[in-house]
Design a protein around this motif. Structure first.
Motif, PDB file in Angstrom:
ATOM      1  N   GLU A  20      57.080  30.319  50.592  1.00 26.00           N
ATOM      2  CA  GLU A  20      56.612  30.857  49.321  1.00 26.00           C
ATOM      3  C   GLU A  20      56.091  32.268  49.557  1.00 26.00           C
ATOM      4  N   LEU A  21      56.545  33.193  48.735  1.00 31.20           N
ATOM      5  CA  LEU A  21      56.225  34.601  48.928  1.00 31.20           C
ATOM      6  C   LEU A  21      55.627  35.177  47.649  1.00 31.20           C
ATOM      7  N   PRO A  22      54.294  35.434  47.648  1.00 37.11           N
ATOM      8  CA  PRO A  22      53.695  36.082  46.481  1.00 37.11           C
ATOM      9  C   PRO A  22      54.241  37.512  46.324  1.00 37.11           C
ATOM     10  N   VAL A  23      54.581  37.853  45.104  1.00 34.23           N
ATOM     11  CA  VAL A  23      55.098  39.193  44.816  1.00 34.23           C
ATOM     12  C   VAL A  23      54.042  40.034  44.109  1.00 34.23           C
ATOM     13  N   PHE A  24      53.454  39.497  43.060  1.00 37.63           N
ATOM     14  CA  PHE A  24      52.431  40.240  42.319  1.00 37.63           C
ATOM     15  C   PHE A  24      51.451  39.242  41.734  1.00 37.63           C
ATOM     16  N   ASN A  25      50.246  39.186  42.336  1.00 37.33           N
ATOM     17  CA  ASN A  25      49.143  38.367  41.824  1.00 37.33           C
ATOM     18  C   ASN A  25      47.891  39.237  41.843  1.00 37.33           C
ATOM     19  N   ALA A  26      47.675  39.990  40.779  1.00 38.38           N
ATOM     20  CA  ALA A  26      46.565  40.945  40.742  1.00 38.38           C
ATOM     21  C   ALA A  26      45.219  40.251  40.871  1.00 38.38           C
ATOM     22  N   ASP A  27      45.075  39.061  40.300  1.00 46.05           N
ATOM     23  CA  ASP A  27      43.789  38.365  40.375  1.00 46.05           C
ATOM     24  C   ASP A  27      43.471  37.945  41.801  1.00 46.05           C
ATOM     25  N   ALA A  28      44.509  37.509  42.544  1.00 50.09           N
ATOM     26  CA  ALA A  28      44.276  37.114  43.932  1.00 50.09           C
ATOM     27  C   ALA A  28      43.913  38.318  44.797  1.00 50.09           C
ATOM     28  N   LEU A  29      44.588  39.448  44.576  1.00 51.56           N
ATOM     29  CA  LEU A  29      44.312  40.641  45.373  1.00 51.56           C
ATOM     30  C   LEU A  29      42.891  41.144  45.155  1.00 51.56           C
ATOM     31  N   ALA A  34      30.518  42.477  42.857  1.00 50.83           N
ATOM     32  CA  ALA A  34      30.440  41.975  41.483  1.00 50.83           C
ATOM     33  C   ALA A  34      31.404  42.719  40.570  1.00 50.83           C
ATOM     34  N   ARG A  35      31.542  44.029  40.763  1.00 54.73           N
ATOM     35  CA  ARG A  35      32.501  44.786  39.947  1.00 54.73           C
ATOM     36  C   ARG A  35      33.933  44.356  40.242  1.00 54.73           C
ATOM     37  N   LEU A  36      34.220  44.055  41.508  1.00 58.93           N
ATOM     38  CA  LEU A  36      35.557  43.564  41.847  1.00 58.93           C
ATOM     39  C   LEU A  36      35.802  42.172  41.255  1.00 58.93           C
ATOM     40  N   ASP A  37      34.747  41.392  41.134  1.00 60.11           N
ATOM     41  CA  ASP A  37      34.882  40.086  40.467  1.00 60.11           C
ATOM     42  C   ASP A  37      35.273  40.270  39.006  1.00 60.11           C
ATOM     43  N   ALA A  40      38.594  38.777  37.364  1.00 60.80           N
ATOM     44  CA  ALA A  40      38.615  37.945  36.152  1.00 60.80           C
ATOM     45  C   ALA A  40      39.501  38.565  35.084  1.00 60.80           C
ATOM     46  N   THR A  41      39.505  39.889  34.987  1.00 57.87           N
ATOM     47  CA  THR A  41      40.396  40.555  34.024  1.00 57.87           C
ATOM     48  C   THR A  41      41.850  40.376  34.413  1.00 57.87           C
ATOM     49  N   ALA A  42      42.132  40.382  35.717  1.00 54.35           N
ATOM     50  CA  ALA A  42      43.517  40.280  36.185  1.00 54.35           C
ATOM     51  C   ALA A  42      44.127  38.915  35.927  1.00 54.35           C
ATOM     52  N   THR A  43      43.296  37.897  35.668  1.00 59.53           N
ATOM     53  CA  THR A  43      43.871  36.584  35.350  1.00 59.53           C
ATOM     54  C   THR A  43      44.650  36.622  34.040  1.00 59.53           C
ATOM     55  N   LEU A  44      44.423  37.648  33.215  1.00 59.96           N
ATOM     56  CA  LEU A  44      45.160  37.780  31.960  1.00 59.96           C
ATOM     57  C   LEU A  44      46.529  38.422  32.158  1.00 59.96           C
ATOM     58  N   LEU A  45      46.818  38.897  33.387  1.00 58.53           N
ATOM     59  CA  LEU A  45      48.105  39.546  33.665  1.00 58.53           C
ATOM     60  C   LEU A  45      49.123  38.533  34.164  1.00 58.53           C
ATOM     61  N   PRO A  46      50.418  38.845  34.055  1.00 57.37           N
ATOM     62  CA  PRO A  46      51.460  37.943  34.577  1.00 57.37           C
ATOM     63  C   PRO A  46      51.374  37.838  36.101  1.00 57.37           C
ATOM     64  N   ARG A  47      51.911  36.736  36.635  1.00 65.83           N
ATOM     65  CA  ARG A  47      52.021  36.523  38.070  1.00 65.83           C
ATOM     66  C   ARG A  47      53.493  36.382  38.427  1.00 65.83           C
ATOM     67  N   VAL A  48      53.877  36.948  39.542  1.00 70.88           N
ATOM     68  CA  VAL A  48      55.263  36.874  40.012  1.00 70.88           C
ATOM     69  C   VAL A  48      55.243  36.375  41.447  1.00 70.88           C
ATOM     70  N   VAL A 108      35.760  33.094  29.270  1.00 66.04           N
ATOM     71  CA  VAL A 108      34.448  32.652  29.756  1.00 66.04           C
ATOM     72  C   VAL A 108      34.205  33.181  31.171  1.00 66.04           C
ATOM     73  N   ALA A 109      35.233  33.105  32.030  1.00 65.69           N
ATOM     74  CA  ALA A 109      35.094  33.609  33.398  1.00 65.69           C
ATOM     75  C   ALA A 109      34.846  35.108  33.410  1.00 65.69           C
ATOM     76  N   LEU A 110      35.511  35.835  32.518  1.00 70.20           N
ATOM     77  CA  LEU A 110      35.316  37.280  32.445  1.00 70.20           C
ATOM     78  C   LEU A 110      33.903  37.618  31.993  1.00 70.20           C
ATOM     79  N   ALA A 111      33.408  36.898  30.990  1.00 73.10           N
ATOM     80  CA  ALA A 111      32.043  37.146  30.522  1.00 73.10           C
ATOM     81  C   ALA A 111      31.023  36.853  31.618  1.00 73.10           C
ATOM     82  N   GLY A 112      31.250  35.783  32.374  1.00 74.48           N
ATOM     83  CA  GLY A 112      30.346  35.460  33.477  1.00 74.48           C
ATOM     84  C   GLY A 112      30.373  36.522  34.562  1.00 74.48           C
TER      85      GLY A 112
END
Length: 480
Positions: free
Chosen positions: A121-130, A298-301, A305-313, A352-356
């Protein structure tokens, strides 16, 4: 008979030769040794290191969406499901015309399949994980900085406790001198009574004075043992009822360093003595660095949390074997693919995660600002404290010297019958109290120097250079 006596003499001689009759007292435990032991074994340091390791272990799960993964699969399937049975024959490359018989298709015999596979399995683009991984790494660095600050906190406490125990030893030394002086006074008064120069009341007063000094000496010895136990506990040594005397192996110097040795470490004097040495700024303190890194994490968190709204490849590759009888046998199959997914709305969990995360970032920002303000206040306080303790040492040294000279003069006057015993005992009390205040002033200045370094982000362990400094000998209360 002579042979037996000769053997006894030889035995005694060998025993005496094996005994070190010139054994020297144990070498005093130095501050540098105490600091090294605390770095290795002090309880706060060990907890801080463990906390950092726990924080570092939390970084690994965030790599799942960044690094490729590989696994090997193996399994067994037996089925009579029509689609499953026919698919098993296809995977095993055993389809014949008989397999298309409607009766067999509708009611197949049980099909066995031993399957094996290699999956990549090869992640291509997962902004939230990065961004999550970056946040975890930054949090680990913050934990490491906090651990460094804990180490400096412990070193400051060791300097304070070590010289506190030495001060307790010096108090014992001063009171021993005072006790000898008091008993000498008793003998002098009794001699003068026999000569008819003084009254019996003088002897009673001198005996009361000697008893009072002996009581103070007993309490000082107790305080010295307690201070040694406290130092040992700070160094990470454990005690129970069976090992309550272990702290006695800490042999400490009998006096604090001399005034000149301590004064040579004042910031201005030290800078002139070694112009290459510069005092760190308050922003270099490890606790402020930890607070800043905590805010960055905390800012990177928030970004994660914002990146979870982006697509994953993500991409994947499979290499499979299917056989009715043997694992990893038969003709292999391979599959390559790439998958894009986009969680448009997950029931509001992302919001909710983003607000937290945003709330935690505001909390971290406030903590960083508060830590900076507190550090600046500490620096101002230690600057004033250093100046005050410096003045106190000068005054205490002058008072101690003057009280010793006053005792010397009154002692001569009393011996000549020109002073009362009350004046003599009062001079002895003043000299003893001045000597104790002088020792306390030296201790206060050492602690102020350590606090000054600690508040400015420097290492309090630099005061270990006092190990080579001569002890102060001016506190002796001598009688002529």
């Amino acid at each position: 008979m002579r042979d037996s006596r000769f053997l006894m003499v030889m035995t005694v001689a060998l025993a005496l030769s094996s005994t070190d009759l010139t054994a020297q007292p144990a070498r005093p435990f130095s501050l540098s040794e105490a600091l090294a032991e605390a770095d290795r074994a002090a309880f706060p340091n060990r907890r801080a290191v463990a906390t950092t390791e726990v924080e570092r272990s939390r970084t690994a799960p965030s790599l799942k969406g960044i690094l490729p993964s590989a696994r090997i699969e193996a399994g067994f399937v037996r089925t009579t499901d029509p689609i499953g049975a026919f698919g098993t024959l296809l995977r095993q490359r055993r389809v014949t015309s008989v397999a298309f018989d409607p009766t067999r298709l509708n009611d197949p015999l049980p099909a066995n399949n031993l399957l094996g596979g290699i999956v990549l399995e090869l992640p291509v683009f997962n902004a939230d994980a990065l961004t999550g991984w970056q946040a975890a790494r930054t949090a680990t660095r913050a934990s490491e900085a906090a651990a460094d600050r804990v180490q400096h906190d412990v070193r400051f406490s060791v300097v304070r406790a070590y010289y506190g125990a030495v001060l307790a030893q010096e108090k014992v030394t001063v009171l021993l001198d005072a006790e000898r002086a008091a008993h000498s006074a008793v003998q002098q008064v009794e001699s003068m009574i026999r000569q008819g120069l003084v009254t019996r009341a003088d002897a009673l007063q001198s005996r009361v004075r000697a008893a009072d000094v002996s009581m103070q000496l007993s309490m000082a010895r107790h305080d010295a043992v307690t201070a040694a136990h406290q130092l040992a506990l700070l160094l990470g040594r454990s005690f129970d009822a069976r090992h309550a005397q272990d702290a006695q192996i800490i042999v400490l110097p009998h006096g604090l360093p001399s005034d000149s040795s301590i004064l040579a470490l004042l910031p201005g004097v030290e800078t002139r003595a070694a112009s290459s040495t510069t005092m760190p700024t308050v922003n270099q303190r490890d606790d402020l660095r930890a607070a800043k890194l905590g805010f960055d994490a905390a800012r990177l968190d928030v970004r994660s949390a914002t990146a979870t709204l982006l697509p994953r490849v993500n991409g994947f590759a499979r290499y499979d074997w299917h056989s009715p009888t043997t694992l990893y046998a038969g003709r292999p199959n391979w599959t390559l693919g790439i998958m894009a997914s986009w969680s448009v709305f997950g029931g509001g969990n992302e919001l909710v995660a983003l607000a937290g995360a945003r709330a935690r970032a505001r909390l971290a920002a406030a903590a960083h600002e508060a830590a900076t303000a507190q550090a600046q206040l500490e620096v101002a306080q230690v600057e004033r404290g250093l100046s005050v303790t410096r003045e106190h040492l000068d005054l205490a040294a002058q008072a101690a010297a003057q009280s010793r000279e006053a005792l010397r003069l009154i002692d001569k006057r009393y011996a000549s019958g020109l002073a009362t015993v009350a004046e003599l005992l009062g001079a002895e009390n003043s000299a003893m109290a001045a000597a104790l205040r002088h020792a306390a002033a030296r201790y206060d200045l050492i602690v102020a120097l350590a606090a000054h370094r600690h508040a400015n982000g420097a290492d309090p362990a630099s005061l270990a250079q006092l190990d080579a400094a001569p002890m102060d000998t001016s506190s002796t209360i001598a009688r002529e």
